[in-house]
Design a protein around this motif. Structure first.
Motif: not given
Lengths: 323, 323
Positions: A91-92, A125-127, B50, B53, B127, B320-321
């Motif tokens: 997760t980025l 995507r996330g922390p 997440v 998300v 998180p 994503h991305f």
């Protein structure tokens, strides 16, 4: 530079780690297809590293990649298993090709060293947070467990303890050190730990119980003892300390870090007293680098002795969600 | 109420999901020990959810537990595999016994339904984020893949599409609906999706390629086509829509949601035209609930037709991305 998730995975993770003949289908489909050796048990471990909790948010991505795999390799080492296949969930906060490249480099180098193939993954995507799931094999009935020890067994520790905790302190500015060589050595012990995979495998048939030291030696030895239905006694003078650590903080603080600091990823294992001589013959200590640090004993809990006298400790190692 | 990590894991995850005879050692040691059926391939998938998300931050924990397993079950379904063992890595901002209990309840109920044992886990502070790793089995050479299709194959979809996207809109206040029954049905399709595990298994030997619809039908069908080295054509009129969805948003918007909305976890699969009659005999459509929605064709990319005419679409599903 913007790449779709698919292209990012393709670019950095399709050719990461070892190439193994038992991977029928790797990264890129809904799941991986794997061929276990017949007659072996499968061993599975999972571990997450969270930015700001398990590593400094600005840690170099190669170190994060290395450590995310190393903590799982260490779990398999503690089971006496041979690692084979890994899956990565990453997760980025944002798409960052350079970060991913460095992460994959750190992960891939350690994977290659242990013949581990990266067979699947998920990027979200996330922390910032990394979960690695590692699979390996062990002959049925031969896995090392936490709960096989007994009162009277001798307790051993591989390598040295406390270095990673000092390395993290250095990284976070909680410790200053004029000796740059020692500082670098301690930092590397945190950033690029060495899981004791080969030792774990050869300990099968010798160790009665085994655990890897991730949360602090005193706490982890207590977990092994509790699972084995006994207590544990550790001799303070016997703790293996590195020259770098003693030079950095002195012997007293070094011993405290060795007992309570986490992230060493050494193996702590017990051997029945009657089999210790055989262990020493089969696995010479100077070759395998382990040392007797205490004994399992009747009762419960963990105590530390100095010159045979029981000492008090305020803090028994890091535990998530501690009460 | 404060419990240590160990006690939390012990309390909520030691007896979660199915009890299986092939689990030699489950939650509580450094790794799990598992016995694969001899002669079967292992299938492994990993997926992360997440907060903010993949689900609303305030989603009910039972739904998060259900969905974290469901997305992985759906991956295994798309491979034609039979699920067996799961590992959970859970990152939580704080220790919350009630949250964990509800999460384990949602996860455990779905795991029981599919005979999945929870064999390992890791809880960390950070998180909110859940990664599940799922292992299963498939006879060697019989796994369904994305890349087995060919131009001319007929494309099918299980269930109905677009419901989960509407359910999420309702949840987030982006859609209002007077019909409370329909609203509840759509919400449940997002919060408690049904992975098509049984269908995936019986599709072995029939489907030439298969993918699960997680990011949107149009995008996922395009992935199947690309892996198969061809393009795909989907007939707008043939998209299976639920009564609830049509009642909620009308047929035009329903079709758009069906093409581009994610989180349906239906199976999209191709069958060689010559074998479609056999498929219908072996797996009656009224029993297995799937429908022809288009064809694979020469070339590349995905097109949608209405009354035989190619249409334009602005958005090909969530990625994503995305660049």
């Amino acid at each position: 530079m913007a790449l779709t998730e698919f292209a990012l995975i393709e670019r950095y993770f399709s050719h990461c780690g070892a190439v193994r003949g038992d991977v029928a289908l790797g990264v890129g489909d809904d799941g991986a297809l794997l061929r276990s050796p017949s007659g072996e048990d499968l061993v599975a471990a999972i571990d997450t590293l969270v930015a700001g909790v398990h590593f400094p948010p600005q840690a170099e991505p190669a170190s994060i990649g290395h450590r995310a795999l190393a903590v799982n390799l260490s779990d398999l080492a503690a089971m006496g298993a041979r690692p084979a296949w890994a899956l990565v969930a990453l997760t980025l906060p944002e798409s960052d090709a350079r970060w991913l490249e460095e992460f994959a480099r750190g992960f891939g180098a350690l994977a290659l060293m242990h013949n581990v193939a990266l067979v699947g993954g998920d990027t979200t995507r996330g922390p910032l947070c990394v979960t690695v799931q590692l699979l390996g094999h062990v002959p049925p009935g031969h896995a090392l467990r936490r709960g096989g020890g007994a009162a009277g067994d001798t307790l051993f520790l591989s390598g040295t303890a406390g270095d990673a905790a000092a390395g993290l302190l250095l990284e976070q500015g909680g410790l200053a050190l004029a000796d740059l060589g020692a500082a670098q050595e301690l930092r590397a012990r945190f950033a690029f730990p060495t899981p004791r995979v080969a030792l774990g495998e050869v300990l099968r048939g010798h160790a009665s119980a085994c655990i890897d030291v991730s949360d602090g030696l005193l706490g982890d030895a207590a977990k092994l003892a509790a699972a084995s239905g006994c207590g544990v006694e550790i001799a303070l003078e016997e703790l293996p300390l590195s020259h770098a650590l003693v030079r950095a903080v002195g012997v007293e603080r070094a011993r405290h870090l060795a007992l309570t600091g986490g992230d060493d990823y050494e193996l702590c294992f017990s051997v029945p007293a009657a089999h210790v001589a055989e262990l020493s013959r089969a696995l010479p200590q100077e070759r395998w680098n382990y040392r007797c640090i205490g004994t399992l004993r009747k009762g419960a809990g963990a105590v530390v002795t100095r010159a045979g006298t029981v000492m008090q400790f305020s803090h028994s190692g890091f535990e998530h969600f501690a009460s």
